[in-house]
Structures are given as structure tokens and as C-alpha cells.
Design an enzyme around this catalytic site. Structure first.
Site, PDB file in Angstrom:
ATOM      1  N   SER A   7      12.106  45.060  46.423  1.00  0.00           N
ATOM      2  CA  SER A   7      13.405  45.218  45.614  1.00  0.00           C
ATOM      3  C   SER A   7      13.166  45.968  44.479  1.00  0.00           C
ATOM      4  CB  SER A   7      13.663  43.799  45.027  1.00  0.00           C
ATOM      5  OG  SER A   7      14.181  43.827  43.963  1.00  0.00           O
ATOM      6  N   HIS A  32      15.633  46.687  49.305  1.00  0.00           N
ATOM      7  CA  HIS A  32      16.310  45.810  48.828  1.00  0.00           C
ATOM      8  C   HIS A  32      16.927  46.077  47.594  1.00  0.00           C
ATOM      9  CE1 HIS A  32      17.375  41.328  48.649  1.00  0.00           C
ATOM     10  NE2 HIS A  32      17.260  41.468  47.413  1.00  0.00           N
ATOM     11  N   ASP A  34      19.308  45.121  44.564  1.00  0.00           N
ATOM     12  CA  ASP A  34      20.141  43.947  43.943  1.00  0.00           C
ATOM     13  C   ASP A  34      21.542  44.208  43.132  1.00  0.00           C
ATOM     14  OD1 ASP A  34      18.385  41.541  44.793  1.00  0.00           O
ATOM     15  OD2 ASP A  34      16.876  42.594  43.731  1.00  0.00           O
ATOM     16  N   MET A  36      23.893  43.001  40.620  1.00  0.00           N
ATOM     17  CA  MET A  36      24.313  41.669  39.744  1.00  0.00           C
ATOM     18  C   MET A  36      25.556  42.267  38.715  1.00  0.00           C
ATOM     19  SD  MET A  36      20.512  40.679  38.665  1.00  0.00           S
ATOM     20  CE  MET A  36      19.378  40.578  39.800  1.00  0.00           C
ATOM     21  N   HIS A  65      21.814  43.370  48.416  1.00  0.00           N
ATOM     22  CA  HIS A  65      22.084  41.761  48.005  1.00  0.00           C
ATOM     23  C   HIS A  65      23.165  41.617  47.060  1.00  0.00           C
ATOM     24  CE1 HIS A  65      19.740  38.025  46.166  1.00  0.00           C
ATOM     25  NE2 HIS A  65      21.022  37.833  46.676  1.00  0.00           N
ATOM     26  N   MET A  67      24.983  39.782  44.195  1.00  0.00           N
ATOM     27  CA  MET A  67      24.987  38.712  43.536  1.00  0.00           C
ATOM     28  C   MET A  67      26.303  38.846  42.427  1.00  0.00           C
ATOM     29  SD  MET A  67      21.154  38.220  42.675  1.00  0.00           S
ATOM     30  CE  MET A  67      20.906  39.846  43.172  1.00  0.00           C
ATOM     31  N   MET A 136      17.280  31.817  48.948  1.00  0.00           N
ATOM     32  CA  MET A 136      16.695  32.358  47.611  1.00  0.00           C
ATOM     33  C   MET A 136      15.680  31.320  47.211  1.00  0.00           C
ATOM     34  SD  MET A 136      17.946  35.237  46.379  1.00  0.00           S
ATOM     35  CE  MET A 136      17.136  35.052  45.087  1.00  0.00           C
ATOM     36  N   ASP A 174      13.641  35.473  49.202  1.00  0.00           N
ATOM     37  CA  ASP A 174      13.722  36.539  48.136  1.00  0.00           C
ATOM     38  C   ASP A 174      13.479  35.810  46.690  1.00  0.00           C
ATOM     39  OD1 ASP A 174      14.372  38.481  46.286  1.00  0.00           O
ATOM     40  OD2 ASP A 174      16.476  38.510  46.677  1.00  0.00           O
TER      41      ASP A 174
END
Ligand code: DX5
Ligand code: ZN
Length: 213
Positions: A7, A32, A34, A36, A65, A67, A136, A174
Site C-alpha cells: 500500500s 494497493h 487507498d 479515502m 481500495h 474507502m 479489513m 489489509d
């Protein structure tokens, strides 16, 4: 063989393309990313323009991913921006089944994720539509946290359900994954390990990836 997805949240984000090259050379299977939004989680990271511009710098698999709230509004754009695997949160989506279909129909691998407090049984009705499930192992939002051991029990139950139904669904974990607990996650049934701090903060990233595997 277990796949490793570092990540970039723990990378030097001012040198993102070089950091991704570095983990590619160190043997990572994918990267990865992320995303957010400061709403679904309290933190804000990066979004579409960063992924889009990184896409021209590497052929690595982009494991994105999300979020974010309302993932159905943005899924197609993340795939256009370069996501190869697109994961959204069950807790953030009103119709997860149809979003999984949409993701697949746009040519990406479809995945759903659950937070530590969400029962694993909630994803069982969706498994036919999933290429991957992300369990998660910390509360989403921040890198550098400690793995919550109880989450591995959910991985075990998920693995049993996938085997019972003879499905080809990958299980990703993760959050807080280290060389010390990776074997527990693999033994529970995880086939893809996300690791931020334990790869990017290591002085020898190849060794760190090998140790996880
Ligand atoms: C947390 C993110 C993770 C995070 C993992 O919300 O989804 O991908 O970057 O970082 P580590 O491996 O440091 O826990
Ligand atoms: Zn993540």
C-alpha cells in the site's frame, strides 16, 4: 503462492512513480492504492487524478481500495483511470450486488470489503459476483495500526464458505500485516496480503516482501 500488494499510503508520495517502480523490482505482485474521502473514513488520501497519472508510468496491477461513500457514483471513472481490481465497502453501498456487476462489466475485477465490525456472513450472498473479498484487519482510515486478531476468524469462515461452494474468489487482508503475523493470515485462508508500513518503511523492501510471502 501468496500475492503481496504493498500500500503506497506508507510510501514517499512525492515520489510515487519511483516508489512503485521500486516495489515492482522488489517482487510485489500488484500495488494497493487507498482512496479515502474524509467521509467514509476520517482521513483523506488521494483520488482519480493521481491514479490516472500514475497509470502511464507502470504496468503493475492497480489494486484500488475505495474507502468512500457512494462508490457506485465513481466506480466507472476509477476503472477508466486504471484500476484493475476495484474494491468498495459493503457498508458504503446500497446495492452491492449491482455495483459488483457494473465493475465486472467494465472489465475490472470486482471486490467488496468489510470493516472489522461487519459480520462475514453479510458477503456470502454476493460471493458469486466477487473476484475478491477484502477482509479489513484494522479499522480503515490509517496505515500503521495493529492487526485485530479476531478478524482472522472471519477469514477462516469465508475460506470455508468459498471452498464449500467451490468458487474462485481471492481473499485479501489489509491492515497491520507484518512478517510476524503473515503466516497466521495465510493459514486462515488469505491469498493476497496488503502491506503498507512493513514494506515501504523497510530498509530492504525485497527482503520484506519475501518475508511476508
Ligand atoms: C487502511 C488501508 C491500508 C493501509 C495498510 O485503511 O486500507 O491499506 O495502508 O497499512 P499498514 O500495512 O501500515 O497497516
Ligand atoms: Zn487498503
Amino acid at each position: 503462492m501468496t500475492k503481496i500488494s504493498p500500500s503506497v499510503l506508507a510510501a514517499d508520495l512525492s515520489n510515487l512513480a519511483a516508489e512503485v517502480k521500486d516495489i515492482e523490482l522488489a517482487g510485489a505482485d500488484m500495488v494497493h492504492l487507498d482512496v479515502m474521502d474524509g467521509v467514509f473514513v476520517t482521513n483523506i488520501s488521494f483520488g482519480l487524478p493521481v491514479i490516472e497519472s500514475l497509470r502511464s508510468k507502470t504496468n503493475m496491477i492497480f489494486d484500488v481500495h475505495l474507502m468512500i461513500v457512494n462508490p457506485e457514483k465513481y466506480a466507472e471513472r476509477f476503472i477508466e483511470a486504471g484500476a484493475d481490481i476495484l474494491t468498495f465497502h459493503l457498508e458504503a453501498c446500497e446495492d452491492s450486488a449491482s455495483l459488483l456487476d457494473t465493475i465486472r462489466s467494465h472489465g475490472a475485477m470486482a471486490a467488496v470489503s468489510i470493516k472489522p465490525g461487519t459480520p462475514i456472513e453479510d458477503v456470502f450472498p454476493l460471493l458469486d459476483k466477487c473476484d475478491m473479498v477484502l477482509v479489513m484487519t484494522v479499522e480503515p482510515g490509517y496505515g500503521g495500526q495493529k492487526l485485530i486478531p479476531e478478524t482472522l476468524e472471519k477469514v477462516r469462515k469465508l475460506k470455508a464458505e468459498i471452498e464449500k461452494r467451490d468458487l474462485a474468489v481471492e481473499i485479501q487482508v489489509d491492515g497491520g500485516i507484518t512478517a510476524e503475523n503473515a503466516s497466521l493470515a495465510i493459514e486462515a485462508g488469505a491469498s493476497i496480503l496488503v502491506a503498507g508500513s512493513s514494506v515501504f518503511k523497510s530498509t530492504n523492501r525485497k527482503q520484506a516482501i519475501d518475508a511476508l510471502r
